[in-house]
Design an enzyme around this catalytic site. Structure first.
Site, PDB file in Angstrom:
ATOM      1  N   HIS A 200       2.003  -1.582  -7.086  1.00 39.57           N
ATOM      2  CA  HIS A 200       3.020  -0.842  -6.317  1.00 39.57           C
ATOM      3  C   HIS A 200       2.598   0.621  -6.202  1.00 39.57           C
ATOM      4  O   HIS A 200       3.291   1.520  -6.673  1.00 39.57           O
ATOM      5  CB  HIS A 200       4.386  -0.961  -7.001  1.00 39.57           C
ATOM      6  CG  HIS A 200       5.438  -1.602  -6.159  1.00 39.57           C
ATOM      7  ND1 HIS A 200       5.302  -2.861  -5.625  1.00 39.57           N
ATOM      8  CD2 HIS A 200       6.652  -1.140  -5.730  1.00 39.57           C
ATOM      9  CE1 HIS A 200       6.388  -3.159  -4.930  1.00 39.57           C
ATOM     10  NE2 HIS A 200       7.222  -2.125  -4.967  1.00 39.57           N
ATOM     11  N   ASP A 204       7.168   4.315  -1.823  1.00 39.42           N
ATOM     12  CA  ASP A 204       7.946   3.422  -0.964  1.00 39.42           C
ATOM     13  C   ASP A 204       7.001   2.804   0.060  1.00 39.42           C
ATOM     14  O   ASP A 204       5.916   3.321   0.320  1.00 39.42           O
ATOM     15  CB  ASP A 204       9.058   4.207  -0.258  1.00 39.42           C
ATOM     16  CG  ASP A 204      10.114   3.299   0.362  1.00 39.42           C
ATOM     17  OD1 ASP A 204      10.123   2.094   0.027  1.00 39.42           O
ATOM     18  OD2 ASP A 204      10.913   3.778   1.183  1.00 39.42           O
ATOM     19  N   GLY A 207       5.766  -3.134   0.207  1.00 38.78           N
ATOM     20  CA  GLY A 207       5.880  -4.472   0.770  1.00 38.78           C
ATOM     21  C   GLY A 207       5.384  -4.524   2.201  1.00 38.78           C
ATOM     22  O   GLY A 207       4.590  -5.392   2.570  1.00 38.78           O
ATOM     23  N   ARG A 208       5.864  -3.594   3.024  1.00 39.32           N
ATOM     24  CA  ARG A 208       5.428  -3.549   4.423  1.00 39.32           C
ATOM     25  C   ARG A 208       3.921  -3.312   4.507  1.00 39.32           C
ATOM     26  O   ARG A 208       3.222  -3.946   5.305  1.00 39.32           O
ATOM     27  CB  ARG A 208       6.181  -2.442   5.165  1.00 39.32           C
ATOM     28  CG  ARG A 208       7.613  -2.794   5.520  1.00 39.32           C
ATOM     29  CD  ARG A 208       8.380  -1.572   6.019  1.00 39.32           C
ATOM     30  NE  ARG A 208       8.756  -0.704   4.904  1.00 39.32           N
ATOM     31  CZ  ARG A 208       8.898   0.615   4.995  1.00 39.32           C
ATOM     32  NH1 ARG A 208       8.675   1.228   6.142  1.00 39.32           N
ATOM     33  NH2 ARG A 208       9.259   1.328   3.950  1.00 39.32           N
TER      34      ARG A 208
END
Length: 362
Positions: A200, A204, A207-208
């Site tokens: 990760h 932000d 995922g995309r």
């Protein structure tokens, strides 16, 4: 966070081999499948891109429909977007356009991934401070209640301190494995995706970005049909299985022999579904070549308006209802159109084919 990139723990089973063979067979025959007129290929790609952008952002919580995504894509040249959902859709659209235009010049490097993240966040004011930058705060995956309060940690991701090192190791390992070719490229791509999401690396958009990176890697390794069928829409329709399989493999990535199987079964099944969806679309396009003009016009009407009665179709294209009735009857018999209701309430629509959790072995 400990990340063990041990591909030797991966085991081929009968189902994995079967899934790989189906994908590779389609990859090899794409030229034969993709012999449609250029304008039809362009339209297939346009529709698939809309579906991919809509699905990938909805997986992360967006509420925008594909029709709203299409509207936003038509206005990408404007400088601002009103809502967070619109900003995320616009950013993903910019990124996908860049990948489809320039994938041959986009090797899997830290610099390219940072650039991709920067483009993904291009239209988001909230994310301006960390565009293209690895995270500086922790972002473990948490669970929230209906009021938005955090109730627990689902998965602990890499610390901000460890992220640069782990990303460097992951990219070096992935590029070596893809070059060695001791494993099929699809297996290595699947391993990269699950490890990327375990790290990760960005505050932000992980995922995309992981789904955009999947598209990039598919293109760079010969799966050039990928832009014509949305993988993201398959994932959206099986989102529960997507997250369950990710977590099942991610929790083993610190062990000496990670268990890649659960995630890779899901990943390959999703790729097979993508292939089958595209096969069906191409076969439909080929059928349309030999379809009578009035039947073609009926298909286009149903695409534009959804359900229609014969009387409504008659008003839209000024063809008498007796002729239309004969064409509707043939289209229903051939499976191109579905009839519902009886008498004056009879309506016609196109078949809705959606992937289910059961199809991906929930």
């Amino acid at each position: 966070m400990k990340l063990v990139l041990n591909s030797y723990s991966f085991v081929f089973d009968r189902e994995i081999v079967k899934l790989l063979l189906e994908i590779e067979e389609f990859k090899g025959s794409w030229k034969a499948y993709g012999n449609l007129a250029p304008e039809r290929l362009i339209e297939l790609k346009r529709i698939a891109t809309i579906e991919s952008i809509g699905s990938s952002t909805r997986i992360e919580g967006s509420k925008l429909s594909d029709a709203e995504v299409e509207r936003i894509m038509a206005g990408l040249s404007k400088q601002s977007f009103r809502t967070r959902d619109e900003q995320e859709v616009a950013g993903y659209a910019f990124l996908m356009n860049e990948i489809y235009d320039s994938w041959e010049e986009m090797p899997l490097t830290e610099n390219i991934i940072r650039q991709m993240h920067s483009l993904l966040m291009r239209t988001s004011d909230k994310d301006e401070r960390h565009r293209g930058e690895y995270k500086h705060v922790e972002n473990s995956v948490a669970a929230f209640d209906s009021s938005g309060q955090q109730v627990g940690i689902i998965f602990e991701t890499a610390t901000a301190f460890d992220t640069p090192r782990l990303m460097g190791e992951l990219l070096e390992w992935t590029n070596i494995e893809l070059t060695k070719r001791s494993l099929p490229a699809l297996i290595v791509i699947g391993m990269f995706v699950v490890a990327f999401l375990a790290i990760h690396p960005f505050e932000d958009g992980n995922g995309r970005l992981s789904r955009a990176l999947t598209q990039l890697l598919l293109l760079r390794h010969g799966y050039v049909y990928a832009p014509y069928s949305s993988l993201e829409s398959v994932i959206e329709a099986t989102k529960d299985s997507y997250y369950v399989s990710l977590r099942a493999t991610q929790k083993t990535l610190g062990q000496p022999e990670p268990d890649w199987s659960v995630w890779l079964h899901y990943f390959l099944k999703a790729l097979v579904k993508q292939v089958r969806n595209l096969k069906r679309k191409v076969e439909t396009e080929n059928l349309l070549k030999t379809m009578p003009e009035i039947s073609l016009r009926i298909i286009e009407l149903l695409k534009a308006h959804g359900k229609l009665s014969i009387s409504e179709a008659e008003k839209l294209i000024s063809i008498n209802k007796f002729t239309l009735r004969a064409h509707f009857k043939n289209l229903v018999a051939e499976g191109h159109v579905i009839r519902s209701g009886k008498g004056p309430a009879t309506r016609y629509s196109l078949p809705q084919r959606e992937v289910s959790e059961r199809e991906l072995g929930k």
